[in-house]
Design a protein around this motif. Structure first.
Motif, mmCIF file in Angstrom:
data_model
loop_
_atom_site.group_PDB
_atom_site.id
_atom_site.type_symbol
_atom_site.label_atom_id
_atom_site.label_comp_id
_atom_site.label_asym_id
_atom_site.label_seq_id
_atom_site.Cartn_x
_atom_site.Cartn_y
_atom_site.Cartn_z
ATOM 1 N N UNK A 107 4.059 22.664 2.363
ATOM 2 C CA UNK A 107 4.022 22.094 1.012
ATOM 3 C C UNK A 107 5.012 20.951 0.808
ATOM 4 N N UNK A 108 5.358 20.206 1.869
ATOM 5 C CA UNK A 108 6.215 19.035 1.741
ATOM 6 C C UNK A 108 5.327 17.789 1.694
ATOM 7 N N UNK A 109 5.793 16.751 1.021
ATOM 8 C CA UNK A 109 5.056 15.496 0.952
ATOM 9 C C UNK A 109 5.740 14.461 1.819
ATOM 10 N N UNK A 110 4.930 13.530 2.255
ATOM 11 C CA UNK A 110 5.455 12.425 3.053
ATOM 12 C C UNK A 110 4.905 11.141 2.467
ATOM 13 N N UNK A 111 5.804 10.227 2.179
ATOM 14 C CA UNK A 111 5.373 8.923 1.649
ATOM 15 C C UNK A 111 5.264 7.940 2.788
ATOM 16 N N UNK A 112 4.151 7.214 2.831
ATOM 17 C CA UNK A 112 3.922 6.224 3.877
ATOM 18 C C UNK A 112 3.721 4.880 3.196
ATOM 19 N N UNK A 113 4.452 3.890 3.650
ATOM 20 C CA UNK A 113 4.318 2.533 3.093
ATOM 21 C C UNK A 113 4.007 1.574 4.198
ATOM 22 N N UNK A 141 0.858 -1.176 0.000
ATOM 23 C CA UNK A 141 0.000 0.000 0.000
ATOM 24 C C UNK A 141 0.897 1.230 0.000
ATOM 25 N N UNK A 142 0.610 2.188 -0.849
ATOM 26 C CA UNK A 142 1.393 3.420 -0.925
ATOM 27 C C UNK A 142 0.443 4.598 -0.836
ATOM 28 N N UNK A 143 0.751 5.528 0.038
ATOM 29 C CA UNK A 143 -0.089 6.706 0.215
ATOM 30 C C UNK A 143 0.811 7.929 0.295
#
Length: 82
Positions: free
Chosen positions: A76-82, A67-69
């Motif tokens: 305005x920063x993104x964070x990837x959660x796996x 699962x990738x979200x």
């Protein structure tokens, strides 16, 4: 599945007629590769005959891998959660 008779009226020799199509639905839990047998009984005023044929259920066997979200964080920063 049994369907009531459908009447197309008189059809001349070497002629054809288009009517409502026969439809069938396959449940999602039906396995890929399952063979659905069909038997169509056709009758006229002078004779009758049978059409027998099979339809094979086609589809994909999907497996869950990961699962990738992507979430929007502050500044305005993104964070990837796996």
């Amino acid at each position: 599945m049994v369907v009531d008779s459908i009447v197309f009226g008189n059809i001349a020799p070497n002629d054809s007629i288009i009517g409502s199509p026969f439809q069938f639905f396959v449940k999602p839990e039906c396995p890929v590769g399952y063979v659905i047998p069909f038997n169509l009984h056709v009758a006229s005023t002078t004779s009758s005959w049978e059409y027998n044929f099979d339809e094979i259920v086609h589809g994909c066997n999907l497996n869950f891998s990961e699962f990738f979200e992507r979430r929007k964080c502050s500044q305005n920063k993104s964070q990837a959660i796996m």
